[in-house]
Design a protein around this motif. Structure first.
Motif, short mmCIF file in Angstrom:
data_model
loop_
_atom_site.label_atom_id
_atom_site.label_comp_id
_atom_site.label_asym_id
_atom_site.label_seq_id
_atom_site.Cartn_x
_atom_site.Cartn_y
_atom_site.Cartn_z
N GLU A 92 5.57 -17.31 -10.82
CA GLU A 92 6.97 -17.32 -11.23
C GLU A 92 7.82 -18.07 -10.19
O GLU A 92 8.72 -18.83 -10.53
N ARG A 95 7.37 -21.73 -10.72
CA ARG A 95 8.05 -22.16 -11.94
C ARG A 95 9.56 -22.33 -11.68
O ARG A 95 10.17 -23.31 -12.11
N ILE A 96 10.13 -21.40 -10.94
CA ILE A 96 11.56 -21.46 -10.61
C ILE A 96 11.86 -22.67 -9.72
O ILE A 96 12.81 -23.42 -9.96
N GLN A 98 10.16 -25.42 -9.47
CA GLN A 98 10.01 -26.64 -10.27
C GLN A 98 11.27 -26.89 -11.12
O GLN A 98 11.77 -28.02 -11.17
N ALA A 99 11.77 -25.85 -11.77
CA ALA A 99 12.96 -26.01 -12.62
C ALA A 99 14.18 -26.44 -11.80
O ALA A 99 14.92 -27.35 -12.19
N ASP A 100 14.36 -25.82 -10.65
CA ASP A 100 15.54 -26.14 -9.82
C ASP A 100 15.44 -27.53 -9.20
O ASP A 100 16.43 -28.27 -9.13
N THR A 102 13.83 -30.00 -10.48
CA THR A 102 14.02 -30.95 -11.58
C THR A 102 15.52 -31.15 -11.83
O THR A 102 15.98 -32.27 -12.04
N LEU A 103 16.26 -30.05 -11.78
CA LEU A 103 17.72 -30.14 -11.95
C LEU A 103 18.34 -31.01 -10.84
O LEU A 103 19.15 -31.90 -11.11
N ASP A 106 17.45 -34.68 -11.44
CA ASP A 106 18.24 -35.27 -12.52
C ASP A 106 19.67 -35.56 -12.05
O ASP A 106 20.27 -36.57 -12.41
N LEU A 138 7.82 -32.39 -6.56
CA LEU A 138 7.51 -31.91 -7.91
C LEU A 138 6.02 -32.08 -8.23
O LEU A 138 5.43 -31.24 -8.90
N GLU A 142 3.91 -28.84 -9.22
CA GLU A 142 3.21 -28.84 -10.51
C GLU A 142 1.71 -28.63 -10.30
O GLU A 142 1.08 -27.83 -10.99
#
Ligand SMILES: [Fe+2]
Length: 146
Positions: A92, A95-96, A98-100, A102-103, A106, A138, A142
């Motif tokens: 988890e 996963r968190i 990776q999401a942050d 990615t934000l 971007d 990343l 991943e």
């Protein structure tokens, strides 16, 4: 520098300020059989985050803009969400992260494009460095989840 670009850089800065603490939270609270590996990797990420946070704030100062500089301001401007102070499984955690990241990537990509349109090359060059770093991180994060 246009006002919109300075605002976007301050939002990016606020996200990095929140992420700096959030990475510590995850570093302290990760649990699982790969604890040591993830715990130590998160330390390299928050150490790197401290460097880019400072870089962005100083770039704003050099451009005659005021960087956000308090936790209150960061929480008000950030789009990255904080976490409760509690244990989390390593899967988890990754996963968190990776999401942050990615934000943040971007956001850096958008800032790079806006800065290029305004010919603010110091920002373009800094965002390109950050993008290269996000892409590498990343890839790591991943691969650790496979
Ligand atoms: Fe530590």
């Amino acid at each position: 520098m246009k006002k919109e670009l300075a605002t976007a850089l301050n939002t990016y800065l606020a996200n990095m300020g929140v992420m700096y603490i959030k990475l510590h939270n995850l570093h302290w609270n990760v649990v699982g059989s790969d604890f040591k590996q993830v715990h130590e990797y998160l330390e390299t990420l928050y150490d790197a985050m401290a460097g880019v946070l400072d870089e962005v704030a100083e770039l704003l100062k050099m451009q005659g803009e005021q960087p956000l500089a308090s936790l209150k301001d960061y929480l008000a401007a950030a789009s990255i969400q904080e976490l409760p102070s509690a244990e989390l499984r390593s899967r988890e955690v990754l996963r968190i992260v990776q999401a942050d990241l990615t934000l943040l990537r971007d956001q850096a990509q958008q800032i790079r494009a806006d800065a290029a349109a305004d010919d603010v090359y110091a920002v373009v060059s800094m965002m390109e460095d950050h993008l290269a770093q996000y892409n590498k991180t990343l890839w790591f994060v991943e691969a650790m989840q496979k």
